[in-house]
Design an enzyme around this catalytic site. Structure first.
Site, PDB file in Angstrom:
ATOM      1  N   LYS A 140      -1.757  33.652  63.843  1.00  0.00           N
ATOM      2  CA  LYS A 140      -2.983  33.081  64.389  1.00  0.00           C
ATOM      3  C   LYS A 140      -2.643  31.699  64.931  1.00  0.00           C
ATOM      4  O   LYS A 140      -2.013  30.902  64.249  1.00  0.00           O
ATOM      5  CB  LYS A 140      -4.056  32.975  63.304  1.00  0.00           C
ATOM      6  CG  LYS A 140      -5.447  32.889  63.902  1.00  0.00           C
ATOM      7  CD  LYS A 140      -6.506  33.127  62.865  1.00  0.00           C
ATOM      8  CE  LYS A 140      -7.877  33.100  63.512  1.00  0.00           C
ATOM      9  NZ  LYS A 140      -8.954  33.073  62.553  1.00  0.00           N
ATOM     10  N   HIS A 143      -5.301  26.120  65.032  1.00  0.00           N
ATOM     11  CA  HIS A 143      -6.663  25.753  65.400  1.00  0.00           C
ATOM     12  C   HIS A 143      -6.840  24.300  64.993  1.00  0.00           C
ATOM     13  O   HIS A 143      -6.199  23.849  64.062  1.00  0.00           O
ATOM     14  CB  HIS A 143      -7.626  26.652  64.617  1.00  0.00           C
ATOM     15  CG  HIS A 143      -9.023  26.635  65.144  1.00  0.00           C
ATOM     16  ND1 HIS A 143      -9.871  25.617  64.862  1.00  0.00           N
ATOM     17  CD2 HIS A 143      -9.692  27.507  65.932  1.00  0.00           C
ATOM     18  CE1 HIS A 143     -11.040  25.866  65.452  1.00  0.00           C
ATOM     19  NE2 HIS A 143     -10.955  26.999  66.107  1.00  0.00           N
ATOM     20  N   HIS A 146      -9.554  24.171  60.234  1.00  0.00           N
ATOM     21  CA  HIS A 146      -8.589  24.699  59.265  1.00  0.00           C
ATOM     22  C   HIS A 146      -8.665  26.215  59.218  1.00  0.00           C
ATOM     23  O   HIS A 146      -9.732  26.784  59.106  1.00  0.00           O
ATOM     24  CB  HIS A 146      -8.878  24.124  57.881  1.00  0.00           C
ATOM     25  CG  HIS A 146      -7.779  24.417  56.926  1.00  0.00           C
ATOM     26  ND1 HIS A 146      -6.511  23.920  57.099  1.00  0.00           N
ATOM     27  CD2 HIS A 146      -7.724  25.191  55.831  1.00  0.00           C
ATOM     28  CE1 HIS A 146      -5.745  24.356  56.129  1.00  0.00           C
ATOM     29  NE2 HIS A 146      -6.460  25.134  55.354  1.00  0.00           N
TER      30      HIS A 146
END
Length: 552
Positions: A140, A143, A146
């Site tokens: 992922k 970002h 968090h």
């Protein structure tokens, strides 16, 4: 251990009067903050902190009266020029020429360790600290908020349906994120996909070879990408071992909990640890799903136990967002119930959320997009500014300034505070910003380069008696206290505030205390003062993860 001779000298005199060991007094003597409005003393003693320690007599006279009496017993000497009192404080003003000579000598002698070598740190035990931070999820993209939910199951099921091996090789995280978005959407409409995801995760915990191989594939690609982005941040990790690494060991944790009688079965078939005071399950932590698979907290328990055995550290710090406060309270509580006394030495440092952040690419904000945006906006600002010099590598400079802007914005307040993000405010070249810090550093560096022929280590400190020079010297005096404060509460805001004040003081002095056009002796002294300010500014910026630029 380098000691501030002023603090030591004041402590020695106070020791004789109060009949207390000088080392007990050092931390009660602090540098006064610089005042723009009026000259201030250099150090102050909080009388209450030493008198209370000395006596617990309830019939003690009034604190101000005690302060007055103490001040009367003290004498000026070659170090202390003046002694005065404030509300509950005795104030000490240092001999002005000695102040300039000593501070400058110490800054250049200690170099990058100025402030860190202070006697304030001498009582702190040296120890090994393990810090877990960042914790992005496998597959992922980074970002700015968090990332915490375990998405491997969904992603595994999704990749089997929507994945493309060629895309995975060319742009791994971008493609895996696309897969995650697609499978998330599909799972909302089809319960079977959720079941496939759970099945994938269960097989992963059971060490199914094919599933394990796919997860390892995702992990390797993810870490490769993370290393590249971490490099841009100037961050290096000693080890990459996320909580998913502990899936196998989490089963051992469940056995340990069971053996200690801490594991209870619920009606739904899950396993929980009772954390309530009355042991009535009013507060419990789920550590196993009904299908036998582990949860985030189970893997965190396994990770904590494994790391403590591996590193035998004195402190373990977890840096995550504040929504996980309850999770870490429960984690440390369970470790204590399991008999691990070192759980007392575990600490959670929480941070708030960044609100209102957008990039030109859209609302979903990834760290790499933010870094790119900060760099491109800085390039535009530099191109538009009249003062910008011809740079060898403008892209690299813009990257360093953009990153400084983001770091200072993030560290200005309490870590746990949420804040509203604004590109215009973050990238302002004036005011309390990272851009201003970089600009001040570059300006002072350029002054040094222009006046190389005048540089001398042997200067006349009588030339540094202007109020602007004294203000900088007084501010340099308190650097060790700021570092000590940040080391105690793990809040970088103290260092940020200090560096911004130093930059403003240096900017004012740069205008009012010219080097060019001044008499040689005065020019040399002023140049030495600016060099010291730039050195401490650079040290502090590096502590915050900022690379100082020498041109912009």
């Amino acid at each position: 251990m380098a000691a501030c001779p002023f603090r030591r000298s004041i402590a020695a005199q106070l020791s004789r009067v109060l009949n207390l060991p000088p080392e007990n007094l050092i931390k009660s003597i602090s540098a006064l903050p610089v005042s723009k409005k009026r000259p201030v003393a250099d150090f102050q003693l909080f009388v209450g902190s030493v008198i209370e320690n000395k006596s617990s007599d309830h019939s003690k006279p009034d604190l101000q009266l005690q302060t007055q009496r103490l001040a009367e017993k003290l004498k000026c000497d070659t170090v202390v020029r003046e002694i005065s009192t404030g509300p509950g404080t005795v104030n000490f003003t240092i001999n002005r020429e000695l102040l300039a000579k000593t501070v400058l000598q110490q800054v250049f002698k200690d170099g990058s360790e100025y402030g860190i070598k202070s006697e304030l740190f001498s009582t702190l035990p040296r120890g090994k600290i393990v810090i877990e931070f960042s914790s992005p999820n496998i597959a992922k993209k980074f970002h700015v908020g968090h990332l915490r939910s375990t998405i491997i199951g969904l992603l595994g099921a999704g990749f089997q349906q929507f994945g493309n091996e060629d895309k995975l090789k060319s742009n791994p995280l971008e493609h895996l994120f696309e897969v995650y978005v697609q499978v998330n959407k599909a799972a909302a409409e089809d319960e079977n996909i959720k079941k496939l995801a759970q099945d994938f995760f269960r097989k992963l915990e059971a060490r199914d070879e094919q599933i394990l191989s796919m997860w390892q594939h995702f992990r390797d690609f993810s870490i490769e990408e993370y290393v590249r982005i971490y490099k841009r941040l100037g961050v290096h990790f000693d080890e990459y071992s996320g909580e998913s690494f502990y899936q196998e060991k989490s089963q051992e944790v469940l056995k340990m909990l069971d053996a200690r009688g801490l594991l209870q079965k619920t009606i739904k078939g899950t396993r929980v640890v009772d954390l309530s005071e009355k042991r009535d399950l009013s507060l419990c932590s789920t550590v196993m799903r009904s299908d036998g698979t582990s949860l985030y907290i189970t893997r965190d328990l396994a990770a904590a136990i494994d790391r403590m055995m591996k590193y035998n550290c004195d402190t373990m710090i977890y840096v995550t967002d504040k929504s996980q406060n309850a999770h870490f309270e429960q984690l440390f509580q369970i470790l204590k119930l399991m008999g691990y006394q070192w759980a007392e030495r575990c600490q959670h440092v929480s941070f708030g959320l960044v609100q209102g952040m957008k990039t030109r690419k859209g609302e979903v904000v990834f760290l790499e997009d933010v870094l790119n945006e900060a760099r491109s906006r800085m390039l535009q600002n530099m191109a538009a500014a009249k003062t910008t010099k011809e740079l060898e590598n403008p892209l690299e400079t813009a990257e360093k300034i953009g990153l400084a802007a983001l770091i200072i914005q993030d560290f200005k307040g309490l870590l746990s505070s949420n804040y509203q993000f604004s590109w215009d405010r973050v990238l302002q070249s004036r005011g309390d910003t990272g851009v201003f810090l970089q600009y001040t550093h570059a300006r002072l560096h350029s002054l040094e380069q222009m006046c190389r022929d005048r540089q001398s280590t042997d200067i006349n400190t009588a030339c540094l008696q202007d109020p602007q020079a004294i203000s900088i010297l007084q501010h340099l005096l308190s650097y060790d206290e700021v570092l000590y404060k940040s080391s105690e509460d793990l809040q970088p805001k103290h260092i940020v505030s200090y560096l911004l004040t130093l930059s403003h003081l240096a900017a004012v002095a740069h205008k009012t205390l010219p080097v060019k056009g001044s008499a040689p002796e005065q020019a040399q002294a002023r140049l030495r003062l600016f060099q010291a300010a730039r050195s401490v500014l650079a040290n502090g910026m590096k502590l915050l993860g900022i690379t100082p630029v020498s041109q912009m």
